[in-house]
Design an enzyme around this catalytic site. Structure first.
Site, short mmCIF file in Angstrom:
data_model
loop_
_atom_site.label_atom_id
_atom_site.label_comp_id
_atom_site.label_asym_id
_atom_site.label_seq_id
_atom_site.Cartn_x
_atom_site.Cartn_y
_atom_site.Cartn_z
N HIS A 211 47.86 45.11 44.81
CA HIS A 211 46.38 44.60 44.54
C HIS A 211 45.26 45.31 44.09
CE1 HIS A 211 45.66 45.97 48.45
NE2 HIS A 211 44.45 45.81 48.21
C1 UD1 Z 1 39.55 43.26 48.75
C2 UD1 Z 1 39.16 44.72 49.11
C3 UD1 Z 1 40.17 45.64 49.04
C4 UD1 Z 1 41.13 45.03 50.07
C5 UD1 Z 1 41.65 43.73 49.59
C6 UD1 Z 1 42.80 43.16 50.54
C7 UD1 Z 1 36.80 45.24 48.21
C8 UD1 Z 1 36.12 46.16 47.33
N1 UD1 Z 1 38.06 45.29 47.98
O1 UD1 Z 1 39.99 43.36 47.24
O2 UD1 Z 1 39.80 46.94 49.51
O3 UD1 Z 1 42.50 45.95 50.00
O4 UD1 Z 1 40.52 42.90 49.70
O5 UD1 Z 1 43.28 41.89 49.97
O6 UD1 Z 1 36.28 45.09 49.11
N2 UD1 Z 1 40.35 35.57 45.73
C9 UD1 Z 1 40.97 34.34 46.15
N3 UD1 Z 1 40.97 34.06 47.39
C10 UD1 Z 1 40.23 34.59 48.11
C11 UD1 Z 1 39.52 35.89 48.04
C12 UD1 Z 1 39.85 36.33 46.66
O7 UD1 Z 1 41.82 33.91 45.44
O8 UD1 Z 1 40.06 34.36 49.54
C13 UD1 Z 1 40.78 36.08 44.47
C14 UD1 Z 1 39.30 36.05 43.67
O9 UD1 Z 1 39.67 35.74 42.11
C15 UD1 Z 1 38.61 37.28 43.37
C16 UD1 Z 1 40.09 38.33 43.60
O10 UD1 Z 1 40.83 37.73 44.51
O11 UD1 Z 1 37.79 37.42 42.44
C17 UD1 Z 1 39.80 39.56 44.36
O12 UD1 Z 1 39.02 39.21 45.49
P1 UD1 Z 1 38.05 40.30 45.87
O13 UD1 Z 1 37.74 39.94 47.50
O14 UD1 Z 1 36.83 40.54 45.14
O15 UD1 Z 1 38.68 41.65 46.12
P2 UD1 Z 1 40.38 41.89 46.73
O16 UD1 Z 1 41.20 42.49 45.23
O17 UD1 Z 1 40.85 40.93 47.52
#
Ligand code: UD1
Length: 377
Positions: A211
């Site tokens: 991820h």
């Molecule tokens: C975040 C953390 C990372 C952690 C990871 C675990 C930061 C900078 N990054 O990254 O350190 O290892 O979480 O998963 O805080 N999305 C969904 N459902 C959700 C949340 C997100 O579909 O409930 C999708 C959205 O399209 C979003 C993307 O996942 O844009 C990324 O989510 P985001 O919280 O921005 O970062 P992670 O890559 O999950």
């Protein structure tokens, strides 16, 4: 009465706060408010973890949701500020290195509220990682720094943090794992994936998770990793619980050909799965022959489970998992990944050491330090 407020937001935060919440429940002199920033909001990344870990419904959910780093961080800060002003905790607890961690810590210190950082001091020395920025900034403004491994203490001392604010207490993520391992063993995941053999044994298989933006937002890197792992999948089944960010990119980049058809477990190709809950994932990792990952926490969990782990990154902020445990940092070159994986499969499994203090008692140590510090006033 001592008043504490904790903020969690993203998947890897939940297993770190669970042992603390359990410990605080046993403390009649401490009142605790649990705040969810809403950084993760899907059941698959959030709700299921609260259920599996027996976490209470958060007292407050800020419902921040996704966004760019600036938008997400700013939005969490805006929404947590009135909660902190209203609740007036004597100390804020934050865990890990996600955007919710730095956003809450920064808001609290500006209000004159002390911050305790659990999992302080880890450093990858790679400032292109959003987590490295979050870790360094959070540590720079914290009052109490709770550290999981000696490298964290050394990093903080090198950065000029006074020794009396640093506490090497062990690893709350491992507290959580040790408390849930037996329950996880009752998960039906191995049956659902057709991995059980007669008796209690199971077929050899590997697990993949990806991820990190540096791996999954770049088409070449993602394709390299998927091509190596799909070659490995001709040797043994590889199960891949896919993070939403990664799934979106596999679709956008047209890399679906590296995945087996959903629902099959025996055809060649990486077997895609939806993100798993905590207990299913722990059960799957516990019996795996090999785990390939770019996650930080999984490097620690496999170390304690004694499962060989290949970290698909150029660095790790958790060197204890390499020095003591089963972790090898292999990078993202496809040939190297495949060669390293095959070499692990050829060798018999062996026992690994646990890093010092990864004994399931980090949370009680943290609460003891917090109480002593706050009682001194
Ligand atoms: C975040 C953390 C990372 C952690 C990871 C675990 C930061 C900078 N990054 O990254 O350190 O290892 O979480 O998963 O805080 N999305 C969904 N459902 C959700 C949340 C997100 O579909 O409930 C999708 C959205 O399209 C979003 C993307 O996942 O844009 C990324 O989510 P985001 O919280 O921005 O970062 P992670 O890559 O999950």
């Amino acid at each position: 009465m001592i008043r504490l407020l904790s903020v969690v937001g993203a998947r890897p935060n939940f297993m770190k706060i669970a042992p603390i919440v359990d410990e605080l429940k046993k403390a009649p002199d401490i009142e605790h408010c649990l705040v969810h920033s809403g950084q993760h909001y899907d059941d698959q990344l959030s709700g299921n973890f609260f259920a599996d870990l027996g976490l209470p419904i958060p007292d407050v959910n800020l419902q921040t949701g996704s966004g760019s780093h600036a938008v997400q961080t700013a939005e969490i800060m805006k929404r947590i500020e009135p909660v902190l002003v209203d609740y007036k905790p004597q100390m804020l607890l934050v865990v890990g290195d996600v955007n919710s961690t730095i956003a809450a810590a920064l808001t609290a210190v500006k209000l004159g509220i002390g911050v305790a950082h659990i999992e302080a001091g880890l450093r990858s020395f790679d400032m292109t990682m959003p987590e490295e920025i979050n870790r360094k900034l959070t540590d720079a403004i914290c009052t109490l720094l709770f550290v999981t491994e000696q490298s964290g203490v050394d990093n903080l001392r090198r950065e000029g943090v006074p020794a009396e604010r640093i506490f090497l207490v062990g690893n709350v993520m491992i507290d959580c794992l040790l408390r849930h391992r037996e329950l996880a063993a009752r998960s039906s995941i191995l049956d659902r994936l057709g991995l059980r053999q007669n008796g209690s044994g199971c077929r050899p298989y590997a697990v993949l998770t990806l991820h990190r933006p540096s791996n999954v937002d770049d088409v070449k890197t993602l394709e390299g990793i998927l091509s190596a792992v799909s070659a490995l999948a001709t040797d043994l089944p590889v199960f891949f619980p896919i993070h939403p960010r990664t799934r979106k990119n596999i679709e956008t980049f047209g890399l679906g050909r590296y995945l087996a058809n959903a629902g099959t477990t025996s055809k060649v190709g990486i077997v895609p799965l939806d993100p798993l809950g905590y207990l299913d994932f722990l059960s799957l990792n516990d019996r795996a022959r090999l785990v390939l990952t770019d996650s930080g926490g999984i490097q620690e969990e496999t170390t304690v489970l004694g499962v060989p782990c290949l970290t698909l990154r150029e660095n790790t902020e958790r060197p204890a998992t390499v020095d003591h445990g089963s972790n090898r940092v292999i990078g993202v070159n496809a040939e190297r990944i495949l060669a390293a994986a095959r070499s692990i499969l050829q060798k018999p499994t062996r026992a690994f050491e646990r890093p010092p203090l990864w004994d399931g008692k980090a949370a009680p140590r943290i609460v003891t330090v917090l109480r002593e510090y706050l009682e001194k006033g």
